[in-house]
Scaffold this active site. Structure first.
Site, PDB file in Angstrom:
ATOM      1  N   ASP A 111      -4.428   6.523   0.876  1.00 17.35           N
ATOM      2  CA  ASP A 111      -4.224   7.967   0.676  1.00 17.35           C
ATOM      3  C   ASP A 111      -2.763   8.298   0.392  1.00 17.35           C
ATOM      4  O   ASP A 111      -2.447   9.382  -0.102  1.00 17.35           O
ATOM      5  CB  ASP A 111      -4.740   8.769   1.886  1.00 17.35           C
ATOM      6  CG  ASP A 111      -4.021   8.469   3.197  1.00 17.35           C
ATOM      7  OD1 ASP A 111      -3.162   7.567   3.229  1.00 17.35           O
ATOM      8  OD2 ASP A 111      -4.321   9.161   4.196  1.00 17.35           O
ATOM      9  N   GLU A 112      -1.859   7.354   0.712  1.00 15.81           N
ATOM     10  CA  GLU A 112      -0.431   7.651   0.533  1.00 15.81           C
ATOM     11  C   GLU A 112      -0.073   7.824  -0.942  1.00 15.81           C
ATOM     12  O   GLU A 112       0.995   8.350  -1.260  1.00 15.81           O
ATOM     13  CB  GLU A 112       0.430   6.555   1.176  1.00 15.81           C
ATOM     14  CG  GLU A 112       0.153   6.445   2.669  1.00 15.81           C
ATOM     15  CD  GLU A 112       1.161   5.604   3.433  1.00 15.81           C
ATOM     16  OE1 GLU A 112       2.322   5.520   3.011  1.00 15.81           O
ATOM     17  OE2 GLU A 112       0.774   5.046   4.470  1.00 15.81           O
ATOM     18  N   LYS A 125       1.614   1.084  -4.711  1.00 11.73           N
ATOM     19  CA  LYS A 125       0.159   1.168  -4.572  1.00 11.73           C
ATOM     20  C   LYS A 125      -0.423   2.080  -5.664  1.00 11.73           C
ATOM     21  O   LYS A 125      -1.483   1.797  -6.219  1.00 11.73           O
ATOM     22  CB  LYS A 125      -0.233   1.683  -3.184  1.00 11.73           C
ATOM     23  CG  LYS A 125       0.040   0.728  -2.042  1.00 11.73           C
ATOM     24  CD  LYS A 125      -0.780  -0.564  -2.110  1.00 11.73           C
ATOM     25  CE  LYS A 125      -2.258  -0.345  -1.867  1.00 11.73           C
ATOM     26  NZ  LYS A 125      -2.988  -1.644  -1.818  1.00 11.73           N
ATOM     27  N   TYR A 144       6.615   1.867  -1.238  1.00  9.30           N
ATOM     28  CA  TYR A 144       5.279   1.325  -0.924  1.00  9.30           C
ATOM     29  C   TYR A 144       4.202   2.108  -1.653  1.00  9.30           C
ATOM     30  O   TYR A 144       3.384   1.537  -2.397  1.00  9.30           O
ATOM     31  CB  TYR A 144       5.019   1.361   0.593  1.00  9.30           C
ATOM     32  CG  TYR A 144       3.540   1.213   0.942  1.00  9.30           C
ATOM     33  CD1 TYR A 144       2.867   0.022   0.705  1.00  9.30           C
ATOM     34  CD2 TYR A 144       2.816   2.282   1.489  1.00  9.30           C
ATOM     35  CE1 TYR A 144       1.509  -0.120   1.004  1.00  9.30           C
ATOM     36  CE2 TYR A 144       1.466   2.153   1.791  1.00  9.30           C
ATOM     37  CZ  TYR A 144       0.814   0.956   1.538  1.00  9.30           C
ATOM     38  OH  TYR A 144      -0.525   0.830   1.828  1.00  9.30           O
TER      39      TYR A 144
HETATM   40  N1  LIG Z   1      -3.099  -0.310   7.244  1.00 11.78           N
HETATM   41  C1  LIG Z   1      -3.521   0.881   6.803  1.00 11.78           C
HETATM   42  O1  LIG Z   1      -3.537   1.856   7.555  1.00 11.78           O
HETATM   43  C2  LIG Z   1      -4.022   1.030   5.389  1.00 11.78           C
HETATM   44  C3  LIG Z   1      -4.607   2.239   5.008  1.00 11.78           C
HETATM   45  C4  LIG Z   1      -5.113   2.362   3.704  1.00 11.78           C
HETATM   46  C5  LIG Z   1      -5.019   1.307   2.818  1.00 11.78           C
HETATM   47  N2  LIG Z   1      -4.420   0.141   3.218  1.00 11.78           N
HETATM   48  C6  LIG Z   1      -4.362  -0.981   2.260  1.00 11.78           C
HETATM   49  O2  LIG Z   1      -5.221  -1.995   2.762  1.00 11.78           O
HETATM   50  C7  LIG Z   1      -4.756  -3.284   2.379  1.00 11.78           C
HETATM   51  C8  LIG Z   1      -4.618  -4.156   3.611  1.00 11.78           C
HETATM   52  O3  LIG Z   1      -3.691  -3.544   4.513  1.00 11.78           O
HETATM   53  P1  LIG Z   1      -3.343  -4.240   5.907  1.00 11.78           P
HETATM   54  O4  LIG Z   1      -2.864  -3.168   6.808  1.00 11.78           O
HETATM   55  O5  LIG Z   1      -4.441  -5.120   6.325  1.00 11.78           O
HETATM   56  O6  LIG Z   1      -2.071  -5.140   5.461  1.00 11.78           O
HETATM   57  P2  LIG Z   1      -1.431  -6.416   6.155  1.00 11.78           P
HETATM   58  O7  LIG Z   1       0.023  -6.335   5.845  1.00 11.78           O
HETATM   59  O8  LIG Z   1      -1.880  -6.537   7.578  1.00 11.78           O
HETATM   60  O9  LIG Z   1      -2.084  -7.659   5.367  1.00 11.78           O
HETATM   61  C9  LIG Z   1      -1.730  -7.971   4.055  1.00 11.78           C
HETATM   62  C10 LIG Z   1      -2.211  -9.390   3.766  1.00 11.78           C
HETATM   63  O10 LIG Z   1      -1.911  -9.685   2.396  1.00 11.78           O
HETATM   64  C11 LIG Z   1      -1.326 -10.985   2.335  1.00 11.78           C
HETATM   65  N3  LIG Z   1      -0.434 -11.041   1.152  1.00 11.78           N
HETATM   66  C12 LIG Z   1       0.729 -10.360   0.971  1.00 11.78           C
HETATM   67  N4  LIG Z   1       1.283 -10.701  -0.204  1.00 11.78           N
HETATM   68  C13 LIG Z   1       0.427 -11.586  -0.790  1.00 11.78           C
HETATM   69  C14 LIG Z   1       0.448 -12.289  -2.019  1.00 11.78           C
HETATM   70  N5  LIG Z   1       1.456 -12.146  -2.911  1.00 11.78           N
HETATM   71  N6  LIG Z   1      -0.585 -13.118  -2.315  1.00 11.78           N
HETATM   72  C15 LIG Z   1      -1.600 -13.283  -1.424  1.00 11.78           C
HETATM   73  N7  LIG Z   1      -1.664 -12.660  -0.246  1.00 11.78           N
HETATM   74  C16 LIG Z   1      -0.655 -11.813   0.084  1.00 11.78           C
HETATM   75  C17 LIG Z   1      -0.581 -11.149   3.650  1.00 11.78           C
HETATM   76  O11 LIG Z   1      -0.348 -12.517   3.965  1.00 11.78           O
HETATM   77  C18 LIG Z   1      -1.535 -10.461   4.619  1.00 11.78           C
HETATM   78  O12 LIG Z   1      -2.494 -11.370   5.122  1.00 11.78           O
HETATM   79  C19 LIG Z   1      -3.431  -3.057   1.652  1.00 11.78           C
HETATM   80  O13 LIG Z   1      -3.682  -3.096   0.264  1.00 11.78           O
HETATM   81  C20 LIG Z   1      -3.010  -1.654   2.077  1.00 11.78           C
HETATM   82  O14 LIG Z   1      -2.248  -1.019   1.080  1.00 11.78           O
HETATM   83  C21 LIG Z   1      -3.919  -0.024   4.479  1.00 11.78           C
END
Ligand SMILES: NC(=O)c1ccc[n+]([C@@H]2O[C@H](COP(=O)([O-])OP(=O)(O)OC[C@H]3O[C@@H](n4cnc5c(N)ncnc54)[C@H](O)[C@@H]3O)[C@@H](O)[C@H]2O)c1
Length: 320
Positions: free
Chosen positions: A124-125, A151, A147
């Site tokens: 949502d960001e 995205k 960030y």
């Molecule tokens: N955390 C939230 O509240 C939230 C909300 C909405 C959307 N998202 C989206 O959900 C997704 C997951 O978020 P999260 O909180 O689990 O993130 P996270 O940082 O916990 O996990 C990210 C994962 O991606 C892997 N990664 C990073 N760079 C990489 C690369 N170049 N190649 C392969 N793997 C790679 C990391 O090793 C890690 O396991 C993201 O795309 C984020 O933008 C997160």
């Protein structure tokens, strides 16, 4: 059926994989599950079960690695990203290369391999900040942090692969997640782990920034609905958690851990700090039957219990 999950060693991706392997998504029962993850500071194999899937340690920016992992794939669920806003303020380069370039490499490989569904997990960001009301999916993208800008860029690339090439892409935009296995730099696990260690918790600015907190299990169920039934080329907001100011959230965490309010330390605000996020999630509710299930009180209590019981999980990660 073969499902490729990128970023499956991170917080949300690993919850999705654990749920899939536990049989919580019957439409994908028996699927071959492949996790592609670079294991950056944010990823750990301790988030994943020992077996039931194939783990590929690799970079989504590497076309050779991605092409090999993509071969024979029916469904891609793309979580891999640099995900922490504060890190994007001090250094944005990895955000652009992983979130933008990495997503393009994946989209191209998915197109070349003829995958049947590509779910791009956005946020949502990308909409920016909203004082009142909630964003529909048609709202313009006005990201404010490196960030969210990265995205938004990947979100638009995903859209373009549908519009230009007909790749069956769906995009999800979710609000803030909480739950077990979240890396202890994010506010809930950071504050809980600090309080468990008798350390203060840093509250940004006036503490009145508002976030909608959704349990990770509800987010993953929304993603699964989109993977199964989403319409090609469509965007689906996922929300329906609990809107709280950071101050309210902090007071709840302090109470849940049994600490006192003297542990709250006000610190200078985050640069460009978005005031409020709020998504209108009526589209996924009406079209796909989504509804969040985890009440915030219970979800937060269980999350605090999980961090209390799993110091072995977060202590080494906090030292990274
Ligand atoms: N955390 C939230 O509240 C939230 C909300 C909405 C959307 N998202 C989206 O959900 C997704 C997951 O978020 P999260 O909180 O689990 O993130 P996270 O940082 O916990 O996990 C990210 C994962 O991606 C892997 N990664 C990073 N760079 C990489 C690369 N170049 N190649 C392969 N793997 C790679 C990391 O090793 C890690 O396991 C993201 O795309 C984020 O933008 C997160």
């Amino acid at each position: 059926m073969r499902v490729l999950v990128t970023g499956g060693a991170g917080f949300i991706g690993s919850h999705y994989v654990r749920s899939l392997l536990a049989g919580e998504y019957p439409a994908f029962a028996g699927a071959e599950v492949v996790v592609l993850d670079l294991l950056t500071y944010a990823g750990t194999r301790t988030n994943l079960p020992a077996d039931g899937h194939t783990f590929v340690h690799g970079d989504i920016r590497d076309p050779a690695v991605v092409g090999a992992a993509m071969a024979g794939t029916d469904v891609v669920v793309h979580f891999a990203a640099e995900s922490h806003v504060d890190r994007s303020i001090t250094g944005a380069a990895d955000f652009v290369s992983t979130n933008v370039v990495g997503t393009q490499v994946l989209l191209q490989a998915a197109l070349d391999a003829g995958v049947g569904r590509f779910v791009h997990v956005s946020t949502d960001e990308v909409y920016g900040s909203i004082d009142e009301g909630s964003w529909p999916e048609t709202h313009p993208l006005e990201p404010n942090s490196p960030y969210s800008a990265s995205k938004a860029s990947s979100d638009l690339l995903a859209r373009s692969y549908h519009r230009t090439h007909g790749l069956p892409v769906c995009i999800t935009r979710c609000s803030n997640n909480y739950g077990p296995h979240q890396f202890p730099e994010k506010v809930i696990p950071l504050f809980v782990s600090n309080l468990l260690d008798g350390k203060k918790v840093p509250l940004y600015g006036d503490g009145l920034n508002v976030r909608d907190w959704l349990h990770v299990d509800d987010h993953c169920r929304g993603i699964q609905l989109v993977a199964e039934k989403g319409r090609d080329g469509e965007v689906y907001n996922i929300g329906g958690g609990t809107e709280l100011t950071n101050r309210e959230l902090t007071h709840r965490l302090v109470a849940a851990v049994g600490a006192d309010e003297s542990m709250i330390e006000k610190v200078a605000d985050r640069l460009g700090h978005d005031r409020r996020y709020s998504v209108d999630w009526s589209k996924i509710a009406d079209e796909l039957g989504y509804a969040p299930r985890v009440p915030f009180e219970r979800g937060l209590a269980e999350t605090v219990e999980w961090y209390t019981a799993n110091r072995d999980w977060w202590e080494p990660l906090k030292a990274r």
